[in-house]
Design a protein around this motif. Structure first.
Motif, mmCIF file in Angstrom:
data_model
loop_
_atom_site.group_PDB
_atom_site.id
_atom_site.type_symbol
_atom_site.label_atom_id
_atom_site.label_comp_id
_atom_site.label_asym_id
_atom_site.label_seq_id
_atom_site.Cartn_x
_atom_site.Cartn_y
_atom_site.Cartn_z
ATOM 1 N N GLY A 122 0.882 -1.153 -0.004
ATOM 2 C CA GLY A 122 0.187 0.013 -0.061
ATOM 3 C C GLY A 122 0.817 1.253 -0.026
ATOM 4 O O GLY A 122 2.035 1.205 0.679
ATOM 5 N N ILE A 123 0.416 2.292 -0.760
ATOM 6 C CA ILE A 123 1.032 3.563 -0.711
ATOM 7 C C ILE A 123 0.028 4.505 -0.309
ATOM 8 O O ILE A 123 -1.223 4.649 -0.657
ATOM 9 C CB ILE A 123 1.769 3.897 -1.983
ATOM 10 N N ALA A 139 -1.394 -5.409 13.672
ATOM 11 C CA ALA A 139 -2.492 -5.794 14.694
ATOM 12 C C ALA A 139 -3.100 -6.958 14.158
ATOM 13 O O ALA A 139 -3.568 -7.700 15.297
ATOM 14 C CB ALA A 139 -3.318 -4.521 14.998
ATOM 15 N N LEU A 140 -3.322 -7.092 13.145
ATOM 16 C CA LEU A 140 -4.152 -8.261 12.692
ATOM 17 C C LEU A 140 -3.362 -9.263 12.030
ATOM 18 O O LEU A 140 -3.823 -10.442 11.535
ATOM 19 C CB LEU A 140 -5.098 -7.816 11.481
ATOM 20 N N ASP A 141 -1.882 -9.351 12.505
ATOM 21 C CA ASP A 141 -0.925 -10.442 11.938
ATOM 22 C C ASP A 141 -1.087 -10.694 10.761
ATOM 23 O O ASP A 141 -0.992 -11.909 10.157
ATOM 24 C CB ASP A 141 -1.192 -11.643 13.139
ATOM 25 N N LEU A 142 -0.852 -9.613 9.612
ATOM 26 C CA LEU A 142 -1.203 -10.008 8.430
ATOM 27 C C LEU A 142 0.273 -9.266 7.635
ATOM 28 O O LEU A 142 0.788 -8.503 8.124
ATOM 29 C CB LEU A 142 -2.335 -8.971 7.541
ATOM 30 N N GLY A 143 0.704 -9.906 6.475
ATOM 31 C CA GLY A 143 1.763 -9.305 5.970
ATOM 32 C C GLY A 143 1.399 -8.283 4.988
ATOM 33 O O GLY A 143 0.091 -8.013 4.668
ATOM 34 N N GLY A 144 2.351 -7.611 4.662
ATOM 35 C CA GLY A 144 2.222 -6.410 3.627
ATOM 36 C C GLY A 144 3.312 -5.392 3.906
ATOM 37 O O GLY A 144 3.692 -5.140 4.979
ATOM 38 N N ALA A 145 3.433 -4.530 2.813
ATOM 39 C CA ALA A 145 4.493 -3.259 3.084
ATOM 40 C C ALA A 145 3.621 -2.107 2.557
ATOM 41 O O ALA A 145 2.706 -2.040 1.917
ATOM 42 C CB ALA A 145 5.505 -3.371 2.063
ATOM 43 N N VAL A 146 3.832 -0.902 3.510
ATOM 44 C CA VAL A 146 3.069 0.188 3.190
ATOM 45 C C VAL A 146 4.071 1.399 3.182
ATOM 46 O O VAL A 146 5.180 1.277 4.290
ATOM 47 C CB VAL A 146 2.258 0.481 4.414
ATOM 48 N N MET A 147 4.075 2.432 2.451
ATOM 49 C CA MET A 147 5.111 3.401 2.431
ATOM 50 C C MET A 147 4.512 4.616 1.881
ATOM 51 O O MET A 147 3.267 4.604 1.064
ATOM 52 C CB MET A 147 6.374 3.021 1.443
ATOM 53 N N VAL A 148 5.117 5.764 2.026
ATOM 54 C CA VAL A 148 4.594 7.050 1.681
ATOM 55 C C VAL A 148 5.225 7.148 0.223
ATOM 56 O O VAL A 148 6.428 7.002 -0.038
ATOM 57 C CB VAL A 148 5.374 8.339 2.366
ATOM 58 N N ALA A 149 4.322 7.320 -0.860
ATOM 59 C CA ALA A 149 4.816 7.554 -2.003
ATOM 60 C C ALA A 149 3.580 8.173 -2.918
ATOM 61 O O ALA A 149 2.409 8.067 -2.668
ATOM 62 C CB ALA A 149 5.038 6.034 -2.797
#
Length: 388
Positions: A122-123, A139-149
């Motif tokens: 997610g961005i 908090a929901l123990d899910l994988g994934g990456a998030v960054m400002v873009a």
């Protein structure tokens, strides 16, 4: 929402204060006074804000809400989770391996994608929303990456599918100009040339949808929540109406449209069907008429009439008890004679304001009734109906 205060909430001390905020008095002044005895004012404000937002979020996120984090505008703009899960299920069914959420907000759709087993990133332009989305995945123990873009300059080639939910609010509030969206419609059009899904307002004009793109309108328990545009291999039809209810999920497409159905007059003992808003938005009312073996009350109005009783997820069903006078004075007399005091007024194709009419009728009986004000064969009609 202050970024540093939110980050502090994720510490052990912040989590302890957040737990206390959830149990504090519902009076905000009393709660703040209680918590400020041993916490900084900015930390207390952040904790109380989160506790309040979590309570509000239960309507959208159900049992997940007490474990999630929100911003006020992020919660308002987030997709209802049942709808997000439906979207993720469509991607899963299409064997989507990876998705990038362009403008992920607080991560509502992102957690649905990740929960469906899709590699998700997610961005967002807002650092606070990015931090909140990252915290929600954790908090929901899910994988994934998030960054400002910035979505408009990001290389999307590494991702199988791009998802976007353009912001439809500016400095002056909600905007109805697609070029005022963030990112704008011109960017959305470039997305729709590849495998993508774009969430848009339910009122999007059909003519705005590019050729070869599927437009899906989604309602949840009778309330239209959104439209979504599906492109590339994800587009399987031109128009689709999806309804989510207690019985699960059901869908209609333009492939269900019959040859044009005719107009059917209302008769006592017959049945009236009020199509779901998603069906109406998708232009699939005639598919509902064909499904119940009926016709339209008027070729321009979204009421269906039939001699047969059906239960359908695509419409509310009513039995026509009788036709009442359409003019106000004799209608008042007819309703009073039947002891009606509580009146539900449905209308389509007539210039009536239900609340104002209800006041003018001034009914005082003990009974309850539902009337439908509409047009049939070019004339105004009033139908006394009862749900079944």
């Amino acid at each position: 929402m202050d970024l540093e205060a939110f980050r502090w909430l994720l510490t052990d001390a912040g989590q302890a204060l957040l737990a206390r905020a959830a149990e504090a008095s519902e009076d905000p002044l009393e709660a703040a006074a209680e918590l400020r005895r041993d916490a900084a004012p900015e930390h207390v404000a952040a904790a109380l804000t989160q506790a309040s937002l979590r309570r509000r979020a239960e309507a959208k996120f159900g049992d997940l809400a007490p474990r999630m984090y929100f911003t006020p505008d992020g919660l308002e703009q987030a997709t209802r989770f049942t709808v997000a899960e439906h979207r993720a299920a469509r991607l899963q069914a299409a064997r989507t391996e990876s998705v990038v959420d362009l403008g992920c907000g607080i991560g509502g759709d992102l957690i649905a994608f990740a929960g469906a087993g899709i590699t998700s990133a997610g961005i967002d332009l807002d650092p606070v929303r990015v931090e909140v989305a990252r915290a929600n995945l954790a908090a929901l123990d899910l994988g994934g990456a998030v960054m400002v873009a910035d979505a408009t300059v990001l290389d999307l080639d590494p991702f199988a599918v791009a998802f976007a939910d353009p912001a439809r609010r500016g400095a002056r509030g909600r905007t109805f100009s697609v070029e005022d969206w963030t990112p704008p419609w011109s960017f959305v059009e470039t997305l729709l040339r590849r495998d993508s899904c774009v969430k848009v307002a339910p009122g999007i004009p059909h003519e705005l949808v590019p050729e070869g793109v599927e437009a899906e309108w989604v309602s949840d328990h009778g309330e239209v929540k959104e439209a979504a545009l599906w492109s590339g291999r994800l587009a399987t039809t031109a128009r689709r109406a999806t309804v989510i209810g207690d019985g699960g999920l059901a869908t209609l497409t333009d492939e269900d449209l019959p040859d044009p159905v005719g107009v059917t007059p209302p008769v006592a003992g017959g049945f009236l069907y009020e199509p779901d808003g998603a069906v109406i938005r998708a232009g699939l009312v005639q598919a509902v008429a064909a499904g119940v073996g009926g016709g339209l009350v008027d070729e321009h109005l979204a009421y269906v009439l039939s001699d047969a009783a059906y239960r359908t997820p695509f419409a509310r069903s009513y039995r026509i008890v009788e036709e009442l006078p359409h003019r106000e004075k004799p209608l008042r007399a007819a309703l009073r004679a039947r002891g009606v005091g509580r009146l539900t007024i449905k209308k389509r194709g007539v210039t009536v304001v239900p609340d104002e009419l209800r006041k003018r009728l001034a009914l005082t009986g003990e009974g309850e009734a539902t009337i439908v004000l509409t047009r049939a064969a070019g004339r105004g009609v009033c139908l006394l109906v009862e749900p079944f």
